[in-house]
Write a protein that holds these residues in place. Structure first.
Motif, PDB file in Angstrom:
ATOM      1  N   MET A  35      -1.980  -2.330   9.573  1.00  0.00           N
ATOM      2  CA  MET A  35      -0.727  -2.105   8.851  1.00  0.00           C
ATOM      3  C   MET A  35      -0.377  -3.327   8.006  1.00  0.00           C
ATOM      4  O   MET A  35      -0.580  -4.457   8.427  1.00  0.00           O
ATOM      5  N   ILE A  36       0.137  -3.087   6.809  1.00  0.00           N
ATOM      6  CA  ILE A  36       0.648  -4.149   5.944  1.00  0.00           C
ATOM      7  C   ILE A  36       2.153  -3.934   5.791  1.00  0.00           C
ATOM      8  O   ILE A  36       2.591  -2.865   5.323  1.00  0.00           O
ATOM      9  N   LEU A  37       2.935  -4.909   6.183  1.00  0.00           N
ATOM     10  CA  LEU A  37       4.388  -4.868   5.994  1.00  0.00           C
ATOM     11  C   LEU A  37       4.756  -6.146   5.252  1.00  0.00           C
ATOM     12  O   LEU A  37       4.814  -7.224   5.847  1.00  0.00           O
ATOM     13  N   LYS A  38       4.977  -6.010   3.967  1.00  0.00           N
ATOM     14  CA  LYS A  38       5.147  -7.171   3.093  1.00  0.00           C
ATOM     15  C   LYS A  38       6.546  -7.186   2.486  1.00  0.00           C
ATOM     16  O   LYS A  38       6.954  -6.230   1.822  1.00  0.00           O
ATOM     17  N   GLY A  39       7.274  -8.272   2.717  1.00  0.00           N
ATOM     18  CA  GLY A  39       8.580  -8.456   2.095  1.00  0.00           C
ATOM     19  C   GLY A  39       9.670  -7.552   2.620  1.00  0.00           C
ATOM     20  O   GLY A  39      10.663  -7.318   1.928  1.00  0.00           O
ATOM     21  N   PHE A  86       0.846   7.150  -2.899  1.00  0.00           N
ATOM     22  CA  PHE A  86      -0.331   6.778  -3.696  1.00  0.00           C
ATOM     23  C   PHE A  86      -0.471   5.262  -3.673  1.00  0.00           C
ATOM     24  O   PHE A  86       0.493   4.525  -3.493  1.00  0.00           O
ATOM     25  N   ASN A  87      -1.705   4.813  -3.854  1.00  0.00           N
ATOM     26  CA  ASN A  87      -2.031   3.407  -3.624  1.00  0.00           C
ATOM     27  C   ASN A  87      -2.327   2.605  -4.879  1.00  0.00           C
ATOM     28  O   ASN A  87      -2.563   1.400  -4.807  1.00  0.00           O
ATOM     29  N   ALA A  88      -2.341   3.261  -6.062  1.00  0.00           N
ATOM     30  CA  ALA A  88      -2.682   2.571  -7.303  1.00  0.00           C
ATOM     31  C   ALA A  88      -2.026   3.284  -8.473  1.00  0.00           C
ATOM     32  O   ALA A  88      -1.914   4.521  -8.476  1.00  0.00           O
ATOM     33  N   ASP A 114       2.910   3.935   1.621  1.00  0.00           N
ATOM     34  CA  ASP A 114       1.718   4.763   1.428  1.00  0.00           C
ATOM     35  C   ASP A 114       0.742   4.590   2.584  1.00  0.00           C
ATOM     36  O   ASP A 114       0.746   3.566   3.260  1.00  0.00           O
ATOM     37  N   HIS A 115      -0.124   5.593   2.769  1.00  0.00           N
ATOM     38  CA  HIS A 115      -1.091   5.551   3.869  1.00  0.00           C
ATOM     39  C   HIS A 115      -2.532   5.667   3.401  1.00  0.00           C
ATOM     40  O   HIS A 115      -3.424   5.938   4.204  1.00  0.00           O
ATOM     41  N   HIS A 116      -2.794   5.443   2.113  1.00  0.00           N
ATOM     42  CA  HIS A 116      -4.152   5.474   1.602  1.00  0.00           C
ATOM     43  C   HIS A 116      -4.787   4.086   1.639  1.00  0.00           C
ATOM     44  O   HIS A 116      -4.094   3.069   1.637  1.00  0.00           O
ATOM     45  N   GLN A 117      -6.107   4.064   1.635  1.00  0.00           N
ATOM     46  CA  GLN A 117      -6.832   2.813   1.758  1.00  0.00           C
ATOM     47  C   GLN A 117      -6.836   2.027   0.453  1.00  0.00           C
ATOM     48  O   GLN A 117      -6.714   2.580  -0.626  1.00  0.00           O
ATOM     49  N   GLN A 118      -6.963   0.711   0.583  1.00  0.00           N
ATOM     50  CA  GLN A 118      -7.099  -0.234  -0.531  1.00  0.00           C
ATOM     51  C   GLN A 118      -5.948  -0.119  -1.540  1.00  0.00           C
ATOM     52  O   GLN A 118      -6.154   0.177  -2.711  1.00  0.00           O
ATOM     53  N   PRO A 119      -4.719  -0.407  -1.095  1.00  0.00           N
ATOM     54  CA  PRO A 119      -3.573  -0.312  -2.008  1.00  0.00           C
ATOM     55  C   PRO A 119      -3.531  -1.456  -3.013  1.00  0.00           C
ATOM     56  O   PRO A 119      -3.988  -2.566  -2.747  1.00  0.00           O
ATOM     57  N   ASP A 120      -2.965  -1.168  -4.195  1.00  0.00           N
ATOM     58  CA  ASP A 120      -2.660  -2.225  -5.155  1.00  0.00           C
ATOM     59  C   ASP A 120      -1.653  -3.192  -4.544  1.00  0.00           C
ATOM     60  O   ASP A 120      -0.881  -2.830  -3.656  1.00  0.00           O
ATOM     61  N   ASP A 121      -1.663  -4.426  -5.043  1.00  0.00           N
ATOM     62  CA  ASP A 121      -0.729  -5.428  -4.536  1.00  0.00           C
ATOM     63  C   ASP A 121       0.592  -5.336  -5.293  1.00  0.00           C
ATOM     64  O   ASP A 121       0.626  -5.433  -6.528  1.00  0.00           O
ATOM     65  N   GLY A 145      -9.343   8.087  -0.755  1.00  0.00           N
ATOM     66  CA  GLY A 145      -8.314   8.750   0.031  1.00  0.00           C
ATOM     67  C   GLY A 145      -8.370   8.287   1.466  1.00  0.00           C
ATOM     68  O   GLY A 145      -8.165   7.112   1.764  1.00  0.00           O
ATOM     69  N   HIS A 146      -8.699   9.212   2.365  1.00  0.00           N
ATOM     70  CA  HIS A 146      -8.783   8.926   3.795  1.00  0.00           C
ATOM     71  C   HIS A 146     -10.209   9.179   4.272  1.00  0.00           C
ATOM     72  O   HIS A 146     -11.032   9.758   3.561  1.00  0.00           O
ATOM     73  N   ASP A 147     -10.492   8.772   5.499  1.00  0.00           N
ATOM     74  CA  ASP A 147     -11.844   8.949   6.018  1.00  0.00           C
ATOM     75  C   ASP A 147     -12.248  10.423   6.081  1.00  0.00           C
ATOM     76  O   ASP A 147     -13.413  10.757   5.855  1.00  0.00           O
TER      77      ASP A 147
END
Length: 342
Positions: A1-5, A95-97, A120-127, A305-307
């Motif tokens: 999980m990424i929780l930023k800011g 969406f991730n990008a 979002d819950h997709h892989q490799q999200p934009d920063d 997307g997802h696995d």
């Protein structure tokens, strides 16, 4: 999980803000459910939210509470652009990008001078500046529920919010049957029912509102089904001519790929849909077990997307994409056969 800011975001939202909430191109149940639920929540917190989606979404989602106030970027461009320009922050949901919103809207968002927040819950999200990303969670709607929970605001979930969240979780989990559906998902669903989500009505509105043309198109799709047993793979094709023959409407192919995956001993399923408007072949992939269609889509079909559920695209003809697809399968024969016993 990424929780930023997150704490900074809470502080930023402690004052009334103009907020735009964006879903991806060709919005599905999770995109519409999450954006509308978050909009209702922000309204109750004293903000001024506006939902903007890139283009039309399926008719079977138009009944969702708040749908009538949604702006379509392709159709209500001036209203959408004004909302974006006047917003203090933009939330990116499901969406991730930025390219997932389509070229025109992407260009507008890239010029945006304020900050983005992503859920979002997709892989490799934009920063982006603020981010809540978790690829282990079944749907963005579940993440919105947990976002509200992290803000200690579960008591603000009313019938409208519960209905939107239930819809997105239901559709993105295949009616709660996918592996990503956890015990926590079921506990959240129970709470949403307690808070007013009418599960039978929601299911009927989404799955039992087929047009005659949509059922005939499904029949055409199933008649086009091809099975490659040596690779535990099946795929479906639909041409533009076949879509027009049965009066294709947005959303009519939603979930069709799952029929291929439902076959006994099939691990990997795909559907290839001709889209002359975008001049591409749109692709949806599904899998069982450990075989990652996310990696497959990213490697060969400009997608991801997802696995076990991913999408992609191909610039070429239907014949070219299916031949290309079949030529790749020998590389994965061991992986497909060891994914798990179907």
């Amino acid at each position: 999980m990424i929780l930023k800011g997150f704490e900074d975001l809470k502080e930023f939202l402690s004052k009334p803000r103009n907020i735009v909430i964006v879903g991806h191109r060709n919005p599905d149940g999770d995109a519409m459910g999450s954006t509308l639920a978050l909009s209702h929540y922000f309204s109750k917190k004293g903000h001024q939210p506006t939902v903007v989606v890139p283009n039309e979404y399926p008719d079977f989602l138009h009944w969702l509470p708040g749908s009538d106030a949604t702006y379509r970027f392709d159709w209500q461009n001036s209203q959408a652009q004004k909302a974006i320009k006047n917003s203090d922050i933009i939330f990116l949901l499901d969406f991730n990008a930025l390219h997932r919103v389509g070229t025109d809207m992407q260009n507008s968002l890239e010029k945006y001078e304020n900050d983005f927040a992503m859920i979002d819950h997709h892989q490799q999200p934009d920063d982006v500046k603020y981010m809540y990303s978790d690829t282990e969670i079944c749907s963005t709607c579940q993440m919105v529920y947990q976002f509200i929970e992290m803000n200690n605001d579960l008591d603000l979930i009313d019938t409208a919010i519960a209905t939107c969240l239930y819809t997105g979780i239901m559709t993105d989990t295949g009616s709660f049957r996918f592996r990503s559906t956890t015990s926590k998902t079921h506990r959240i669903i129970a709470d949403l029912i307690d808070k007013g989500a009418q599960n039978d009505k929601i299911h009927n509105n989404v799955y039992d509102a087929n047009s005659y043309g949509r059922l005939l198109l499904l029949g055409q799709a199933l008649s086009n089904l091809q099975i490659l047993p040596e690779y535990k793979t099946a795929f479906i094709t639909l041409t533009e001519a076949e879509k027009k023959k049965f009066d294709f409407q947005k959303g009519d192919t939603e979930g069709v790929v799952n029929y291929a995956l439902s076959l006994k001993d099939i691990i990997f399923a795909a559907i290839f849909i001709e889209d002359t408007e975008q001049q591409i072949i749109k692709i949806s992939f599904r899998s069982k077990g450990k075989f990652s269609v996310n990696k497959f889509a990213r490697t060969y079909f400009n997608g991801g997307g997802h696995d076990n559920a991913a999408g992609g695209r191909f610039d070429g003809s239907m014949e070219e994409v299916t031949e290309n697809f079949k030529s790749l399968l020998p590389k994965y024969i061991e992986e497909l056969n060891s994914s798990y016993e179907a």
